[in-house]
Design a protein around this motif. Structure first.
Motif, short mmCIF file in Angstrom:
data_model
loop_
_atom_site.label_atom_id
_atom_site.label_comp_id
_atom_site.label_asym_id
_atom_site.label_seq_id
_atom_site.Cartn_x
_atom_site.Cartn_y
_atom_site.Cartn_z
N TYR A 10 -14.20 -0.07 56.97
CA TYR A 10 -13.91 -0.70 55.69
C TYR A 10 -14.17 0.27 54.55
O TYR A 10 -15.15 1.01 54.58
CB TYR A 10 -14.76 -1.96 55.53
CG TYR A 10 -14.59 -2.90 56.69
CD1 TYR A 10 -13.52 -3.77 56.74
CD2 TYR A 10 -15.46 -2.87 57.77
CE1 TYR A 10 -13.33 -4.62 57.82
CE2 TYR A 10 -15.29 -3.70 58.86
CZ TYR A 10 -14.22 -4.57 58.88
OH TYR A 10 -14.03 -5.39 59.95
N SER A 12 -14.37 0.50 50.28
CA SER A 12 -14.34 -0.09 48.94
C SER A 12 -13.47 0.81 48.07
O SER A 12 -13.69 2.02 48.00
CB SER A 12 -15.75 -0.15 48.35
OG SER A 12 -16.56 -0.98 49.12
N HIS A 13 -12.50 0.21 47.40
CA HIS A 13 -11.52 0.98 46.63
C HIS A 13 -11.34 0.36 45.26
O HIS A 13 -11.07 -0.84 45.15
CB HIS A 13 -10.19 1.02 47.39
CG HIS A 13 -9.15 1.83 46.71
ND1 HIS A 13 -9.10 3.20 46.81
CD2 HIS A 13 -8.13 1.48 45.90
CE1 HIS A 13 -8.08 3.65 46.11
NE2 HIS A 13 -7.48 2.62 45.54
N CYS A 14 -11.49 1.16 44.20
CA CYS A 14 -11.27 0.70 42.83
C CYS A 14 -9.77 0.73 42.54
O CYS A 14 -9.11 1.75 42.73
CB CYS A 14 -12.01 1.61 41.86
SG CYS A 14 -11.70 1.19 40.13
N ARG A 28 -18.01 -4.77 56.72
CA ARG A 28 -17.24 -5.34 55.63
C ARG A 28 -18.17 -5.80 54.51
O ARG A 28 -17.86 -5.65 53.33
CB ARG A 28 -16.40 -6.50 56.14
CG ARG A 28 -15.55 -7.14 55.05
CD ARG A 28 -14.77 -8.32 55.57
NE ARG A 28 -13.79 -7.88 56.54
CZ ARG A 28 -13.39 -8.60 57.58
NH1 ARG A 28 -13.89 -9.79 57.80
NH2 ARG A 28 -12.49 -8.14 58.40
N ALA A 31 -19.33 -2.95 52.36
CA ALA A 31 -18.21 -2.51 51.52
C ALA A 31 -18.01 -3.47 50.35
O ALA A 31 -17.75 -3.04 49.22
CB ALA A 31 -16.94 -2.40 52.35
N ARG A 32 -18.14 -4.77 50.59
CA ARG A 32 -18.01 -5.74 49.50
C ARG A 32 -19.12 -5.58 48.47
O ARG A 32 -18.88 -5.68 47.27
CB ARG A 32 -18.06 -7.16 50.06
CG ARG A 32 -16.79 -7.59 50.71
CD ARG A 32 -16.87 -9.05 51.12
NE ARG A 32 -15.67 -9.41 51.85
CZ ARG A 32 -15.63 -10.34 52.78
NH1 ARG A 32 -16.72 -11.01 53.10
NH2 ARG A 32 -14.50 -10.61 53.40
N GLY A 35 -18.33 -2.74 46.22
CA GLY A 35 -17.30 -3.14 45.26
C GLY A 35 -17.86 -4.02 44.15
O GLY A 35 -17.53 -3.84 42.98
N LYS A 36 -18.72 -4.96 44.51
CA LYS A 36 -19.32 -5.84 43.50
C LYS A 36 -20.20 -5.04 42.54
O LYS A 36 -20.18 -5.28 41.33
CB LYS A 36 -20.16 -6.92 44.18
CG LYS A 36 -19.34 -7.96 44.89
CD LYS A 36 -20.24 -8.97 45.58
CE LYS A 36 -19.46 -9.91 46.46
NZ LYS A 36 -20.34 -10.83 47.19
N HIS A 38 -19.81 -1.89 41.74
CA HIS A 38 -18.90 -1.11 40.90
C HIS A 38 -18.32 -2.00 39.80
O HIS A 38 -18.23 -1.57 38.64
CB HIS A 38 -17.78 -0.52 41.76
CG HIS A 38 -16.84 0.37 41.02
ND1 HIS A 38 -17.20 1.63 40.59
CD2 HIS A 38 -15.56 0.18 40.62
CE1 HIS A 38 -16.17 2.17 39.96
NE2 HIS A 38 -15.16 1.31 39.96
N TRP A 46 -11.53 -4.19 42.16
CA TRP A 46 -11.69 -3.46 43.40
C TRP A 46 -11.15 -4.28 44.55
O TRP A 46 -10.87 -5.46 44.42
CB TRP A 46 -13.16 -3.13 43.63
CG TRP A 46 -14.03 -4.34 43.68
CD1 TRP A 46 -14.54 -5.01 42.61
CD2 TRP A 46 -14.42 -5.08 44.83
NE1 TRP A 46 -15.25 -6.11 43.03
CE2 TRP A 46 -15.19 -6.18 44.39
CE3 TRP A 46 -14.20 -4.93 46.19
CZ2 TRP A 46 -15.72 -7.10 45.27
CZ3 TRP A 46 -14.74 -5.84 47.06
CH2 TRP A 46 -15.51 -6.91 46.60
N VAL A 48 -11.25 -4.24 49.24
CA VAL A 48 -11.75 -3.62 50.47
C VAL A 48 -10.56 -3.36 51.37
O VAL A 48 -9.81 -4.28 51.69
CB VAL A 48 -12.78 -4.52 51.18
CG1 VAL A 48 -13.16 -3.92 52.53
CG2 VAL A 48 -14.02 -4.72 50.32
#
Length: 53
Positions: A10, A12-14, A28, A31-32, A35-36, A38, A46, A48
């Motif tokens: 997984y 994390s992608h902006c 996962r 990764a979440r 993202g949170k 960020h 963002w 995943v």
């Protein structure tokens, strides 16, 4: 914390231009969380991404 030890990785992608927030991760949930964090710090959207190993 729930770890997803599967045959997936997984990322994390902006989606607002920063690109990858982390490297490919085994969980996962981790990764979440990245993202949170960020989103809270930068206010960016963002997602995943998921891939097979």
């Amino acid at each position: 914390m729930d770890f997803d030890y599967t045959d997936h990785e997984y990322l994390s992608h902006c989606t607002d231009g920063c690109g990858a927030i982390t490297g490919w991760l085994q969980s996962r949930e981790v990764a979440r969380e990245a993202g949170k964090n960020h989103e809270r710090n930068k206010g960016h959207n963002w997602m995943v991404r998921e891939r097979m190993k």
